[in-house]
Design a protein around this motif. Structure first.
Motif: not given
Length: 249
Positions: A107-136
């Motif tokens: 990554a260009p910097s540790p700050l760039a790495f952690w902001s990007r990594r945690q965004l993708n981590e949280t996005t994928v798990h947000r999809v998991d949470a929404e999948s439990a609702l069965g809607g869009p």
């Protein structure tokens, strides 16, 4: 994407995750994570948020273990998750641009790495949470999806840990039809090697091509949508090689 964009999106994704988890309830099954219930999702993601925040706030320059998952449930667990997510966002917002700490992908910097990594981590798990609702699902913007595919293909699966291997060399193309991004993934006995090209530059013959929107590809490559969510051309076994072996643990 800029660091500030990553952090702002991380803030929103965490709020969406918590809202979906609250609506579904702690005992709801998570279809995208077989065997998990919402309580397991909150414990895991909340633990990761605190683990990441510790590198940012405490400046660990070598690997530091996480604090483990809490023995919490219900409203108390949800409050704990929200507190940890807010702490992570604040930690990133307040971190200096020249932050020095441990990272595990280029990554260009540790700050760039952690902001990007945690965004993708949280996005994928947000999809998991929404999948439990069965809607869009809440849409993932194309620019963010492309950035997430980059991280997955050129970061995670460039590491020796990647289990996407083949005795016979195979080539997989990933083409985002709503952007100018195409990735060519060479699979062999070694870790996959990925090259990103623009538009129609990826014209060489390949064994298999997955094409679709950047969002669709992002969720398929993270195994949150089935292969039927995108268009597959060529040898389906190559795509299955990915889906069967690409889980990041």
């Amino acid at each position: 994407m800029q660091i500030t964009e990553h952090i702002a999106s991380l803030s929103e994704e965490g709020r969406l995750l918590a809202a979906a988890a609250e609506q579904a309830g702690p005992g709801a099954s998570v279809p995208t994570c077989p065997g998990w219930q919402i309580r397991h999702l909150l414990r895991h993601t909340g633990m990761v948020h605190r683990w990441a925040a510790a590198f940012i706030t405490e400046g660990h320059t070598a690997y530091h273990p996480d604090g483990g998952e809490p023995d919490l449930d219900g409203a108390e667990l949800l409050a704990w998750f929200r507190e940890g997510h807010s702490h992570l966002v604040r930690s990133l917002e307040e971190a200096p641009a020249d932050l020095e700490c441990w990272t595990f992908l280029p990554a260009p910097s540790p700050l760039a790495f952690w902001s990007r990594r945690q965004l993708n981590e949280t996005t994928v798990h947000r999809v998991d949470a929404e999948s439990a609702l069965g809607g869009p699902l809440t849409p993932v913007p194309a620019t963010r999806a492309v950035d997430g595919i980059d991280e997955l293909l050129t970061g995670f699966h460039a590491r020796p840990k990647s289990r996407v291997r083949s005795d016979k060399p195979r080539t997989l193309r990933v083409r985002a039809v709503d952007t100018a991004a195409t990735w060519t993934v060479r699979i062999s006995e070694d870790p996959p090697q990925t090259v990103r090209t623009a538009g129609d530059d990826g014209t060489e013959d390949v064994d298999c091509e997955l094409s679709g929107t950047a969002e669709g590809l992002y969720l398929v490559l993270w195994n949150r949508l089935p292969l039927t969510a995108v268009t597959l051309r060529g040898d389906r076994a190559v795509a299955r090689l990915w889906t069967d072996n690409s889980a990041v643990t």
